[in-house]
Design an enzyme around this catalytic site. Structure first.
Site, PDB file in Angstrom:
ATOM      1  N   HIS A  17    -107.557  -2.200 -37.655  1.00 21.97           N
ATOM      2  CA  HIS A  17    -106.776  -2.788 -38.321  1.00 21.97           C
ATOM      3  C   HIS A  17    -105.324  -3.827 -38.653  1.00 21.97           C
ATOM      4  O   HIS A  17    -104.863  -4.735 -39.569  1.00 21.97           O
ATOM      5  CB  HIS A  17    -106.071  -0.974 -39.743  1.00 21.97           C
ATOM      6  N   ARG A  75    -110.261  -5.514 -49.720  1.00 29.76           N
ATOM      7  CA  ARG A  75    -109.625  -4.547 -48.789  1.00 29.76           C
ATOM      8  C   ARG A  75    -108.726  -4.167 -50.080  1.00 29.76           C
ATOM      9  O   ARG A  75    -107.008  -4.474 -49.243  1.00 29.76           O
ATOM     10  CB  ARG A  75    -109.868  -4.703 -47.264  1.00 29.76           C
ATOM     11  N   ARG A 125    -116.986   2.689 -33.714  1.00 32.85           N
ATOM     12  CA  ARG A 125    -116.681   1.357 -33.647  1.00 32.85           C
ATOM     13  C   ARG A 125    -115.339   0.629 -33.134  1.00 32.85           C
ATOM     14  O   ARG A 125    -115.193  -0.337 -32.959  1.00 32.85           O
ATOM     15  CB  ARG A 125    -116.787   0.502 -35.448  1.00 32.85           C
ATOM     16  N   ASN A 173    -120.475  -2.539 -40.625  1.00 29.42           N
ATOM     17  CA  ASN A 173    -119.250  -2.029 -39.321  1.00 29.42           C
ATOM     18  C   ASN A 173    -119.457  -0.161 -39.585  1.00 29.42           C
ATOM     19  O   ASN A 173    -120.125   0.587 -38.632  1.00 29.42           O
ATOM     20  CB  ASN A 173    -118.367  -2.052 -39.556  1.00 29.42           C
ATOM     21  N   ASP A 174    -119.080  -0.093 -40.558  1.00 25.53           N
ATOM     22  CA  ASP A 174    -119.830   1.897 -40.573  1.00 25.53           C
ATOM     23  C   ASP A 174    -121.065   1.690 -40.750  1.00 25.53           C
ATOM     24  O   ASP A 174    -121.147   2.941 -40.093  1.00 25.53           O
ATOM     25  CB  ASP A 174    -119.085   2.274 -41.711  1.00 25.53           C
ATOM     26  N   GLU A 218    -122.685   2.473 -46.052  1.00 25.54           N
ATOM     27  CA  GLU A 218    -122.442   2.605 -44.596  1.00 25.54           C
ATOM     28  C   GLU A 218    -122.769   3.700 -43.786  1.00 25.54           C
ATOM     29  O   GLU A 218    -122.811   4.284 -43.132  1.00 25.54           O
ATOM     30  CB  GLU A 218    -120.699   2.727 -45.580  1.00 25.54           C
ATOM     31  N   CYS A 278    -121.607  -7.153 -45.888  1.00 29.24           N
ATOM     32  CA  CYS A 278    -120.373  -8.085 -45.613  1.00 29.24           C
ATOM     33  C   CYS A 278    -119.171  -7.186 -44.495  1.00 29.24           C
ATOM     34  O   CYS A 278    -118.366  -8.172 -43.903  1.00 29.24           O
ATOM     35  CB  CYS A 278    -119.649  -7.568 -46.714  1.00 29.24           C
ATOM     36  N   ARG A 332    -112.954  -3.764 -54.159  1.00 30.15           N
ATOM     37  CA  ARG A 332    -113.247  -2.620 -52.999  1.00 30.15           C
ATOM     38  C   ARG A 332    -111.914  -1.100 -53.368  1.00 30.15           C
ATOM     39  O   ARG A 332    -110.673  -1.945 -53.044  1.00 30.15           O
ATOM     40  CB  ARG A 332    -113.742  -2.154 -52.052  1.00 30.15           C
TER      41      ARG A 332
HETATM   42  C1  PEP Z   1    -118.238  -2.343 -43.535  1.00 34.57           C
HETATM   43  O1  PEP Z   1    -117.636  -1.183 -43.012  1.00 34.57           O
HETATM   44  O2  PEP Z   1    -118.999  -3.119 -42.537  1.00 34.57           O
HETATM   45  C2  PEP Z   1    -117.019  -2.911 -44.367  1.00 34.57           C
HETATM   46  C3  PEP Z   1    -117.056  -3.953 -44.154  1.00 34.57           C
HETATM   47  O3  PEP Z   1    -115.466  -2.410 -44.234  1.00 34.57           O
HETATM   48  P1  PEP Z   1    -114.300  -2.160 -42.930  1.00 34.57           P
HETATM   49  O4  PEP Z   1    -114.635  -2.796 -41.764  1.00 34.57           O
HETATM   50  O5  PEP Z   1    -113.528  -2.645 -43.814  1.00 34.57           O
HETATM   51  O6  PEP Z   1    -114.577  -1.025 -43.069  1.00 34.57           O
HETATM   52 MG    MG Z   2    -116.396   0.083 -44.028  1.00 31.60          MG
END
Ligand code: PEP
Ligand code: MG
Length: 739
Positions: free
Chosen positions: A363, A468, A636, A625-626, A602, A673, A504
């Site tokens: 982050h 986000r 990740r 990503n998740d 996710e 996304c 979101r």
């Molecule tokens: C994801 O998990 O792919 C996502 C877009 O959310 P974040 O990266 O904010 O966890």
């Molecule tokens: Mg995510």
């Protein structure tokens, strides 16, 4: 070619002796090796690369031909490093055998290996006469000799190497140019003197100061006044430039300054004969002791603010070098940063950040991207032990950094900067985005903070596919109120008046820990009270956010999606709360309409209930990503596990296909996304399985649009079908062109 003992020893012992005994650093040493090769062979160019295990790259070490080998290539700071398979040298290290640059055999790359362990590559060039089989034999002998010599040299000189240094094997005598490979955190380049942000250490330094005069109460008060003015100015900066995150980041500083007992205690000590700075320090230390012993994590955290504040006052009173300096234009080196530190550094106009930690930083990297703050991350904590400011150049695009860059690198850097300013990277996107064969595709943007949205709108993005909303929460020191959230969301709505926006809901937990919620700790935060789970367990917080979003949207239809949904029950409970908030608002006469409701995919548990899910949502969005993290049980954020984080794992690809098929069958809008959405190796597959909406961060909008417009859907479908047939990752890599 000249070798008497051609197939025996290329270098004589006297030469080896000379090599080792008179070379004071590895540069001189390699230069001598090159001189020897020149002496023994008829060549016009020679370069040596060493294999770096940790970054899996060949690192350029020395060359007799430097003209066309500047470490900036194609406008990118490459540091001359080469990956496996890349160019003739990359091919040589990959295959373990001699490779030629072209059929004319004028450029030869020979791997240097100890047994099967790669050590480096020797690259030789000739102007006219091609390398022959006999030359190959000579080179083989040469490289086998070099393997041992270089392995030793690597160790021998590891503490004092110019051009290349492995994290972990280092000296802190950074007197010559050093190029290091870190991890790209946030794009952009920065060049400036380093500033080490180590509050605790700087604060400890204050105790060692010997005062050369007696400072009066009046001088202290003046310094406090000046500090207050500076803090207010910084606060104003944040508010003007980062309105959504403009929580009072300097609140505790300012409150402490205003605190009567703090001031009275200092005054009493001065009246009792203490020198003013010593009195300030003594009182602060008492406060620090009390704060550190507090059970309350919120109070504990204030220690850092206090230390920072006192250093600022010291700096204004006695201008001591251990007190904080102006970080404007500096490359800040730090071991760890809070989101609020990032904001401070951005408001103080730091040039860039070098994070010398291997820890979780996802982050922080996202925040740096939003703040347009170049960021490089490197697992090299000793870098913060350097006392003197060092000239440092960082490239957040490639993750490279150069300590003490030489004239040539600086000149290249400056010309790239000038070039980037003259030709800004962000280009307008066309209104209509299509594949090569004319299929319409929607390209949205992921935003974290308001500046991202402003940029995306300047670029004509199709809308916001993922906002986000947790970022303003993360940057504050307490839960933002409904009114504060409303103000932020209103701005978002107004900045994109005629484009779709997907909000979101709060996605905290995991590595996105709210500082004011720290009393809640978990063994496994990524499997704990994250995202929608947190919201459903804290309905008051959730309701505030929902009301703020609905009020900001008014009569405008927006999309609202819930992260980390794993069951139908969670989706339903979340929807009920939205419905209730909407009805409450209506009853109070506040304009509101029900938004479109969506879920992020996710968590793999949704795969078994896709049809039901499709029946109850207006849209779905794949958070790849998740999704990959939970499908493959791999963190990740853990660089050391990155070889296991394989989005093209056959099960992941089949699952994505399953999701796309369900959405097509039920006519449910689907977006992707996560990071996969902009990656060139995955876009043809994603288009091939029927995904037509992509949401990517602003920095990838142009690239994604270009790839989409170059891809034919017919071909993409063939690629997707082929990839879906295989269960072997290697086969899939071949099909998707992943090297
Ligand atoms: C994801 O998990 O792919 C996502 C877009 O959310 P974040 O990266 O904010 O966890
Ligand atoms: Mg995510």
């Amino acid at each position: 070619m000249i070798l008497r003992h051609r197939y025996h020893m290329l270098f004589e012992f006297s030469e080896l002796d000379w090599l080792f005994h008179d070379s004071e650093d590895i540069d001189a040493f390699l230069k001598r090796i090159i001189d020897l090769i020149y002496k023994h062979m008829n060549i016009t160019g020679c370069s040596i690369y060493l294999w770096d295990e940790s970054s899996e790259q060949l690192i350029f070490m020395a060359s007799e031909k430097t003209v066309d080998q500047a470490p900036f290539r194609n406008g990118e700071f490459t540091g001359l490093n080469i990956r496996k398979g890349q160019g003739v040298c990359g091919r040589a290290i990959d295959s373990g055998s001699i490779e030629y640059g072209s059929k004319r055999r004028l450029v030869m790359a020979a791997p240097i290996q100890r047994g099967s362990i790669p050590v480096g590559v020797l690259n030789l060039e000739r102007a006219k006469r091609p390398f022959s089989i006999i030359d190959e034999g000579v080179i083989r002998v040469l490289t086998s000799q070099l393997a041992n010599i270089l392995e030793n040299a690597k160790l021998f000189y590891s503490g004092n190497r110019n051009s290349y240094l492995e994290p972990g094997q280092h000296s802190l005598e950074f007197s010559s140019q050093i190029i290091l490979q870190g991890i790209a955190g946030a794009p952009g380049t920065a060049f400036g003197d380093s500033y080490t942000l180590d509050r605790q250490r700087s604060f400890t330094e204050l105790r060692r100061i010997k005062y050369d005069k007696v400072y009066t109460l009046g001088e202290l008060e003046k310094a406090i006044e000046k500090t207050e003015e500076q803090l207010l100015e910084l606060q104003k900066n944040v508010e003007e430039n980062l309105s959504d995150s403009a929580s009072l980041i300097f609140t505790s500083h300012l409150l402490i300054l205003k605190d009567n007992s703090f001031r009275t205690e200092i005054k009493t000590r001065i009246n009792n004969g203490n020198n003013a700075p010593a009195a300030l320090l003594a009182v602060t230390e008492n406060y620090i002791k009390a704060f550190s012993e507090s059970e309350n994590p919120f109070v504990k955290e204030k220690v850092e603010d206090l230390e920072d504040l006192v250093q600022r006052i010291f700096s204004n009173m006695i201008g001591d070098s251990s007190a904080p300096v102006n970080v404007e234009g500096r490359v800040v080196i730090s071991k760890s940063l809070y989101p609020s530190d990032m904001l401070m550094l951005a408001s103080e106009k730091a040039a860039g950040i070098l994070l010398v930690t291997g820890g979780i930083t996802a982050h922080i990297a996202i925040l740096a991207q939003s703040l347009k703050m170049p960021l490089v991350i490197i697992d090299f904590p000793d870098l913060i032990k350097t006392d003197k400011p060092l000239p440092i150049l960082i490239d957040g695009q490639t993750g490279k950094l150069c300590i003490n860059p030489g004239k040539r690198i600086i000149m290249e850097f400056q010309s790239i900067q000038a070039d980037r300013q003259a030709n800004p990277e962000e280009m307008m996107l066309p209104d209509l985005i299509t594949s090569r064969d004319g299929t319409r595709v929607n390209l949205f943007t992921n935003i974290n903070l308001i500046p991202d949205l402003e940029e995306a709108m300047r670029m004509n993005a199709g809308g916001v596919g993922l906002y986000r909303t947790e970022f303003p929460f993360l940057l504050r020191s307490s839960f933002p109120t409904e009114e504060e959230q409303y103000a932020v969301y209103k701005q978002v709505i107004e900045l994109a008046p005629d484009k779709p926006i997907t909000f979101r809901t709060l996605d905290v937990g995991g590595d996105k820990i709210l500082s004011y919620y720290k009393d809640y700790t978990e063994e496994n935060p990524f499997l704990g009270l994250r995202s929608i789970r947190f919201c459903l367990k804290n309905p008051a917080v959730f309701r505030q956010q929902l009301r703020a979003i609905l009020r900001a949207a008014g009569k405008r239809k927006i999309k609202l999606m819930f992260p980390m949904i794993s069951t139908m029950e969670e989706l339903r409970s979340a929807r009920v709360l939205v419905q209730e908030c909407h009805e409450d608002l209506q009853m109070s006469g506040i304009p509101s309409i029900m938004p479109e409701i969506g879920a992020m995919i996710e968590i793999p548990s949704l795969l078994g209930i896709l049809d039901h899910l499709c029946d109850e949502v207006d849209f779905l969005s794949i958070g790849s990503n998740d999704f990959v993290q939970y499908m493959l049980a791999v963190d990740r954020n853990n660089e050391k596990m990155s070889e296991y984080y394989v989005p093209h794992n056959p099960s992941v690809l089949r699952a994505l296909n399953q999701i796309a098929e369900a959405c097509i069958k039920h006519n449910v809008e689907l977006t992707i996304c996560g990071e996969m959405a902009h990656q060139k190796e995955y876009l043809p597959f994603l288009l091939g399985i029927g995904i037509r909406q992509f949401s990517v961060s602003t920095s990838f909008l142009n690239q994604t649009q270009r790839i989409i417009s170059e891809t034919s859907i017919t071909e993409a479908e063939i690629i997707a079908d082929a990839a879906l047939e295989h269960s072997s990752i290697y086969e899939i890599e071949r099909i998707l062109g992943i090297s």
